[in-house]
Write a protein that holds these residues in place. Structure first.
Motif, PDB file in Angstrom:
ATOM      1  N   GLU A  90     -46.497 -19.374 -41.855  1.00 61.99           N
ATOM      2  CA  GLU A  90     -46.843 -18.120 -41.203  1.00 61.99           C
ATOM      3  C   GLU A  90     -46.978 -18.359 -39.711  1.00 61.99           C
ATOM      4  N   LYS A  91     -46.156 -17.680 -38.964  1.00 62.99           N
ATOM      5  CA  LYS A  91     -46.107 -17.884 -37.529  1.00 62.99           C
ATOM      6  C   LYS A  91     -47.217 -17.132 -36.814  1.00 62.99           C
ATOM      7  N   LYS A  92     -47.915 -17.839 -35.958  1.00 63.64           N
ATOM      8  CA  LYS A  92     -48.958 -17.195 -35.158  1.00 63.64           C
ATOM      9  C   LYS A  92     -48.287 -16.424 -34.027  1.00 63.64           C
ATOM     10  N   GLU A  93     -48.527 -15.131 -34.005  1.00 59.67           N
ATOM     11  CA  GLU A  93     -47.899 -14.286 -32.996  1.00 59.67           C
ATOM     12  C   GLU A  93     -48.930 -13.732 -32.022  1.00 59.67           C
ATOM     13  N   GLU A  94     -48.548 -13.637 -30.770  1.00 57.87           N
ATOM     14  CA  GLU A  94     -49.409 -13.037 -29.769  1.00 57.87           C
ATOM     15  C   GLU A  94     -48.638 -11.897 -29.117  1.00 57.87           C
ATOM     16  N   ASP A  95     -49.361 -10.827 -28.770  1.00 55.33           N
ATOM     17  CA  ASP A  95     -48.652  -9.737 -28.118  1.00 55.33           C
ATOM     18  C   ASP A  95     -48.388 -10.102 -26.662  1.00 55.33           C
ATOM     19  N   PHE A  96     -47.540  -9.315 -26.012  1.00 58.39           N
ATOM     20  CA  PHE A  96     -47.107  -9.625 -24.654  1.00 58.39           C
ATOM     21  C   PHE A  96     -48.291  -9.666 -23.688  1.00 58.39           C
ATOM     22  N   ALA A  97     -49.230  -8.735 -23.851  1.00 57.80           N
ATOM     23  CA  ALA A  97     -50.395  -8.694 -22.964  1.00 57.80           C
ATOM     24  C   ALA A  97     -51.215  -9.978 -23.071  1.00 57.80           C
ATOM     25  N   ALA A  98     -51.351 -10.478 -24.297  1.00 55.06           N
ATOM     26  CA  ALA A  98     -52.117 -11.704 -24.496  1.00 55.06           C
ATOM     27  C   ALA A  98     -51.422 -12.889 -23.838  1.00 55.06           C
ATOM     28  N   GLU A  99     -50.081 -12.911 -23.911  1.00 55.77           N
ATOM     29  CA  GLU A  99     -49.337 -13.996 -23.281  1.00 55.77           C
ATOM     30  C   GLU A  99     -49.511 -13.963 -21.771  1.00 55.77           C
ATOM     31  N   VAL A 100     -49.448 -12.776 -21.167  1.00 54.35           N
ATOM     32  CA  VAL A 100     -49.629 -12.643 -19.725  1.00 54.35           C
ATOM     33  C   VAL A 100     -51.034 -13.075 -19.313  1.00 54.35           C
ATOM     34  N   ALA A 101     -52.021 -12.673 -20.121  1.00 56.12           N
ATOM     35  CA  ALA A 101     -53.413 -13.031 -19.825  1.00 56.12           C
ATOM     36  C   ALA A 101     -53.589 -14.551 -19.838  1.00 56.12           C
ATOM     37  N   LYS A 102     -52.933 -15.221 -20.772  1.00 49.48           N
ATOM     38  CA  LYS A 102     -53.039 -16.676 -20.851  1.00 49.48           C
ATOM     39  C   LYS A 102     -52.398 -17.331 -19.635  1.00 49.48           C
ATOM     40  N   LEU A 103     -51.285 -16.769 -19.168  1.00 46.38           N
ATOM     41  CA  LEU A 103     -50.613 -17.332 -18.007  1.00 46.38           C
ATOM     42  C   LEU A 103     -51.465 -17.213 -16.743  1.00 46.38           C
ATOM     43  N   ASN A 104     -52.246 -16.124 -16.670  1.00 45.61           N
ATOM     44  CA  ASN A 104     -53.071 -15.877 -15.480  1.00 45.61           C
ATOM     45  C   ASN A 104     -54.470 -16.458 -15.572  1.00 45.61           C
ATOM     46  N   ALA A 105     -54.771 -17.076 -16.721  1.00 54.85           N
ATOM     47  CA  ALA A 105     -56.131 -17.623 -16.937  1.00 54.85           C
ATOM     48  C   ALA A 105     -56.368 -18.829 -16.044  1.00 54.85           C
TER      49      ALA A 105
ATOM     50  N   MET B 264     -66.710  -9.589 -41.862  1.00 58.74           N
ATOM     51  CA  MET B 264     -65.591 -10.189 -41.132  1.00 58.74           C
ATOM     52  C   MET B 264     -64.826  -9.115 -40.363  1.00 58.74           C
ATOM     53  N   THR B 265     -64.445  -9.418 -39.140  1.00 59.75           N
ATOM     54  CA  THR B 265     -63.695  -8.470 -38.321  1.00 59.75           C
ATOM     55  C   THR B 265     -62.244  -8.399 -38.794  1.00 59.75           C
ATOM     56  N   ILE B 266     -61.782  -7.193 -39.060  1.00 64.57           N
ATOM     57  CA  ILE B 266     -60.396  -6.986 -39.486  1.00 64.57           C
ATOM     58  C   ILE B 266     -59.558  -6.668 -38.262  1.00 64.57           C
ATOM     59  N   THR B 267     -58.668  -7.579 -37.906  1.00 64.50           N
ATOM     60  CA  THR B 267     -57.878  -7.409 -36.687  1.00 64.50           C
ATOM     61  C   THR B 267     -56.581  -6.645 -36.967  1.00 64.50           C
ATOM     62  N   ALA B 268     -55.989  -6.147 -35.883  1.00 70.28           N
ATOM     63  CA  ALA B 268     -54.716  -5.429 -36.004  1.00 70.28           C
ATOM     64  C   ALA B 268     -53.626  -6.357 -36.525  1.00 70.28           C
ATOM     65  N   ALA B 269     -53.706  -7.638 -36.139  1.00 75.42           N
ATOM     66  CA  ALA B 269     -52.704  -8.607 -36.596  1.00 75.42           C
ATOM     67  C   ALA B 269     -52.790  -8.800 -38.112  1.00 75.42           C
ATOM     68  N   MET B 270     -54.007  -8.809 -38.660  1.00 71.01           N
ATOM     69  CA  MET B 270     -54.185  -8.955 -40.103  1.00 71.01           C
ATOM     70  C   MET B 270     -53.607  -7.748 -40.837  1.00 71.01           C
ATOM     71  N   VAL B 271     -53.877  -6.557 -40.302  1.00 66.45           N
ATOM     72  CA  VAL B 271     -53.349  -5.333 -40.906  1.00 66.45           C
ATOM     73  C   VAL B 271     -51.819  -5.344 -40.870  1.00 66.45           C
ATOM     74  N   LYS B 272     -51.266  -5.776 -39.742  1.00 65.29           N
ATOM     75  CA  LYS B 272     -49.809  -5.836 -39.577  1.00 65.29           C
ATOM     76  C   LYS B 272     -49.192  -6.802 -40.598  1.00 65.29           C
TER      77      LYS B 272
END
Length: 297
Positions: A282-297, A1-9
Motif C-alpha cells: 500500500e503506497k503512502k500518498e500525500e496530496d500536493f499541498a502537503a508536498e509543497v509544505a514539506k519542501l518549504n519546511a 481514533m481520528t478518521i482521515t480523508a486518506a483512510m476514507v479514500k
C-alpha cells in the motif's frame, strides 16, 4: 481514533462504497480497515475486497521453468520507467534463472551471479541506476510438468503478472490455458483444503450477519433454520466456487470447472503460483499541498 480523508479514500477505492458509508464504516470500527470492509459487506454496500487489489509498487515478476520445476520472482522498483529499462530487465532475467537452483528467498539473495551474491548485484544496480529496488519474494512449484504464462509482458519471461502451474501427467497444452485462467481469475487457493481456515470463517461470519440483517427487514422473514441450513451453506458454496482454482468455471469453457478441464486433458493440477507486481503493498500518498509544505519546511 481520528478518521482521515486518506483512510476514507482508501476504503472507497477498495470497496466501491460511497464516501459517507465508508466514513461511517471506519467510525463504527475504530479505523480498522478490514473490519470496516466486513461491516460494509454485511450492509450490502461493498464488494469482497482483496488486499491484492491495493497495488502500488512498480517492477517486474520474472518466471522460469526447467524440467519439473518452475520459479517466480518479484523485483520491485520505485518507478515504471526503471521497470522498462533494458539493464533492469536483464538483471531480472538473471536473478530469475538463479532462483531455479535455490529453495527460498534467503538462498536466492546469497546465490552466485557472475561472481557476486545476488544481493550485492542488486545493491550495485541501485547505485548505478539511482533508484531503490527490492528483491521482494520468490515462489516455486514442482510437478511432472510445469507451465508458465506472463501477462502484460515486458520481455521474455517477465511482466506485471507471472503464473506457474504444476501438473501431474503429460501436458498437451492445457497447462498454458490453465495458467492464463489463473492470471484472469486470481484464485485464492488450489482447493478448499488449501484455503486459510481463518479466511473461510471470516467469510462465513460476514455472510451470516448479512443474511440475518436481510431477513430482519424482509416482508416475509424466513425461519432461522432455513438461513442456517440452506442460505449460508449456499453462499459458502458460491464463495468456494469463485475462489478455489479447481472449482472455478474454466474461462476457456465456462460450462465446465477447471478441475474437469484438467481431467479431460488427462492431467491433475498439483500446485500453482500467481504473482502480481506490488500485491499487498500500500503506497503512502500525500496530496500536493502537503508536498509543497514539506519542501518549504
Amino acid at each position: 481514533m481520528t478518521i482521515t480523508a486518506a483512510m476514507v479514500k482508501e476504503l472507497r477505492e477498495s470497496t466501491g462504497a460511497g464516501m459517507m458509508d465508508a466514513k461511517k464504516a471506519l467510525t463504527e470500527n475504530n479505523g480498522d480497515m478490514d473490519a470496516a470492509v466486513d461491516w460494509l459487506r454485511t450492509k450490502g454496500l461493498a464488494k469482497a475486497a482483496k488486499k491484492a487489489d491495493r497495488v502500488a509498487a512498480e517492477g517486474l515478476v520474472g518466471v522460469a521453468v526447467e524440467g519439473g520445476k518452475g520459479v517466480a520472482v518479484e523485483i520491485n522498483s520505485e518507478t515504471d520507467f526503471v521497470a522498462k529499462n533494458a539493464e533492469f530487465q536483464g538483471m531480472v532475467a538473471q536473478i530469475t534463472a538463479a532462483a531455479l537452483g535455490v529453495s527460498d528467498l534467503a538462498g536466492l539473495k546469497a546465490a552466485d551471479l557472475g561472481g557476486k551474491p545476488v544481493e550485492t548485484v542488486l545493491t550495485d544496480a541501485i547505485a548505478k541506476i539511482g533508484e531503490n529496488m527490492t528483491l521482494r519474494r520468490m515462489d516455486a512449484v514442482e510437478g511432472d510438468t510445469v507451465a508458465s504464462y506472463v501477462h502484460n509482458a515486458a520481455g521474455e519471461g517477465m511482466g506485471r503478472i507471472g503464473v506457474l502451474v504444476a501438473l501431474k501427467g503429460s501436458d498437451n497444452g492445457i497447462g498454458k490455458q490453465i495458467a492464463m485462467h489463473i492470471a484472469a481469475s486470481s484464485p485464492l487457493a488450489l482447493d478448499e483444503a488449501a484455503l486459510d481456515p481463518a479466511l473461510v470463517e471470516r467469510e462465513r461470519a460476514v455472510q451470516t450477519q448479512k443474511a440475518l440483517e436481510e431477513n430482519a427487514t424482509a416482508d416475509k422473514p424466513k425461519p432461522e433454520a432455513v438461513i442456517t441450513n440452506n442460505i449460508i451453506p449456499g453462499r459458502m458454496k458460491k464463495f468456494l466456487e469463485e475462489n478455489t482454482l479447481v472449482n472455478q468455471k474454466f474461462v476457456m469453457n465456462p460450462d465446465i470447472t477447471v478441475a474437469q478441464a484438467a481431467k479431460d486433458a488427462g492431467v491433475e493440477i498439483v500446485a500453482f503460483v500467481r504473482m502480481g507486481v506490488g500485491e499487498g503493498i500500500e503506497k503512502k500518498e500525500e496530496d500536493f499541498a502537503a508536498e509543497v509544505a514539506k519542501l518549504n519546511a
